[in-house]
Design a protein around this motif. Structure first.
Motif, PDB file in Angstrom:
ATOM      1  N   LYS A   4       0.811  -1.106   0.071  1.00 25.74           N
ATOM      2  CA  LYS A   4       0.090  -0.054  -0.008  1.00 25.74           C
ATOM      3  C   LYS A   4       0.934   1.204  -0.002  1.00 25.74           C
ATOM      4  O   LYS A   4       1.741   1.395   0.855  1.00 25.74           O
ATOM      5  CB  LYS A   4      -0.930  -0.069   1.189  1.00 25.74           C
ATOM      6  CG  LYS A   4      -1.895   1.127   1.288  1.00 25.74           C
ATOM      7  CD  LYS A   4      -2.645   1.114   2.730  1.00 25.74           C
ATOM      8  CE  LYS A   4      -3.633   2.382   2.440  1.00 25.74           C
ATOM      9  NZ  LYS A   4      -4.532   2.286   3.692  1.00 25.74           N
ATOM     10  N   LYS A   5       0.736   2.224  -0.926  1.00 23.72           N
ATOM     11  CA  LYS A   5       1.354   3.350  -0.996  1.00 23.72           C
ATOM     12  C   LYS A   5       0.815   4.524  -0.048  1.00 23.72           C
ATOM     13  O   LYS A   5      -0.521   4.541   0.009  1.00 23.72           O
ATOM     14  CB  LYS A   5       1.423   3.938  -2.637  1.00 23.72           C
ATOM     15  CG  LYS A   5       2.018   2.810  -3.421  1.00 23.72           C
ATOM     16  CD  LYS A   5       1.856   3.272  -4.839  1.00 23.72           C
ATOM     17  CE  LYS A   5       2.392   2.351  -5.823  1.00 23.72           C
ATOM     18  NZ  LYS A   5       2.332   2.614  -7.071  1.00 23.72           N
ATOM     19  N   ASN A   6       1.609   5.217   0.623  1.00 22.94           N
ATOM     20  CA  ASN A   6       1.292   6.082   1.478  1.00 22.94           C
ATOM     21  C   ASN A   6       1.564   7.619   1.036  1.00 22.94           C
ATOM     22  O   ASN A   6       2.655   7.761   0.374  1.00 22.94           O
ATOM     23  CB  ASN A   6       1.714   6.099   2.957  1.00 22.94           C
ATOM     24  CG  ASN A   6       1.222   4.749   3.596  1.00 22.94           C
ATOM     25  OD1 ASN A   6       0.000   4.346   3.528  1.00 22.94           O
ATOM     26  ND2 ASN A   6       2.109   4.095   4.358  1.00 22.94           N
ATOM     27  N   LEU A  12       1.180  14.905   2.955  1.00 26.94           N
ATOM     28  CA  LEU A  12      -0.332  14.676   3.685  1.00 26.94           C
ATOM     29  C   LEU A  12      -0.347  15.799   4.574  1.00 26.94           C
ATOM     30  O   LEU A  12      -1.704  16.295   4.833  1.00 26.94           O
ATOM     31  CB  LEU A  12       0.240  13.645   4.497  1.00 26.94           C
ATOM     32  CG  LEU A  12      -0.904  13.008   5.678  1.00 26.94           C
ATOM     33  CD1 LEU A  12      -2.138  12.573   4.600  1.00 26.94           C
ATOM     34  CD2 LEU A  12      -0.389  12.006   6.497  1.00 26.94           C
TER      35      LEU A  12
END
Length: 287
Positions: A4-6, A12
């Protein structure tokens, strides 16, 4: 299974800042607080340029820290007027459309920057280590530089601080323009037409009266209805700056006649020596 890419931490934070800004703009009890100003200043002065730099230069070797900060401020100052010019031909230059447009603009650039960074090898991606922020700043200032570079760095920091201070002053200091009060009456359909001109004696009549306060202060008003120089009713109320007061006022004519002057007088701060604003209708009162 694909990992999963954050979203990178710096991007952010900008995204969260955008969300908070929108919340504080459109939530009534939050939009009147100082926090909307605190959120709005970076949205105008820094974040648009930072998001653009992040999208244009995803590699950590493209620019050093001071260059990124300086360009972020500089490009923000350049981009915001251009977006304002675009709004001038669409929704108009007002605070809410500008902040919403900046939020959309920076959000698009955030995901563009994240996509471009993701295409690079991990060791080449630009990242912001917030736990090392103090170390980075200290290293930036302790790195041997020429006297000219140090002077330019100090001037840059001073200019940024001055720009932030001036922007905060401009945003938070109210601009006092012409002080006046709007006073109007409307017909039964809420329009400036079809006013009641034929009334019945001793029978209640109703008319919509409106007052808009542009006095840059809270004002106590009195609306007085007078028929043929005789007072029929007084209505007292208080209105804050830029507030609109509208109410259907009921009055009862107490005499018959033709071409009688029905006056609507507005007084301010209980000063009844002369009306502050006045309107009138010519009416006939029948049995």
């Amino acid at each position: 299974m694909q990992k999963k890419k954050n979203l990178p931490s710096d991007l952010l934070i900008i995204l969260i800042w955008n969300i908070l800004t929108v919340i504080f703009i459109f939530t009534p009890f939050l939009s009147e607080t100082v926090f909307r100003t605190i959120l709005g200043i970076p949205m105008v002065l820094f974040l648009p340029g930072y998001a653009l730099i992040a999208a244009l230069f995803p590699k950590k070797g493209d620019l050093d820290g001071i260059e990124r900060i300086a360009l972020s401020f500089g490009l923000s100052i350049a981009v915001v007027p251009l977006l304002g010019l675009l709004l001038n031909f669409t929704f108009g230059i007002r605070l809410i459309p500008i902040l919403v447009t900046l939020c959309i603009y920076t959000t698009i650039l955030i995901f563009t920057a994240a996509y471009r960074r993701d295409k690079l090898p991990p060791d080449e991606r630009f990242t912001v280590s917030f736990h090392r922020f103090y170390e980075i700043i200290e290293e930036e200032f302790n790195t041997p530089k020429s006297r000219t570079d140090r002077i330019l760095t100090v001037i840059l920091i001073f200019s940024i601080a001055l720009a932030i201070g001036m922007l905060y002053f401009v945003i938070t200091t109210p601009k006092v323009g012409e002080r006046f009060t709007e006073f109007y009456i409307l017909g039964p359909e809420g329009k400036a037409e079809n006013y009641p001109t034929i009334l019945k004696n001793n029978y209640p009549s109703v008319i919509l009266v409106g007052v808009v306060n542009h006095e840059y202060a809270t004002v106590n008003y009195t609306v007085r209805i007078v028929l043929d120089k005789e007072i029929l009713t007084d209505t007292w109320f208080t209105s804050g700056h830029n507030q609109t007061w509208e109410k259907n006022l009921t009055f009862v004519p107490d005499k018959e006649g033709t071409d009688m002057k029905l006056e609507f007088l507005l007084y301010k701060e209980d000063n009844f020596t002369a009306p502050y604003r006045d309107l009138h209708l010519w009416v006939n009162v029948t049995k």
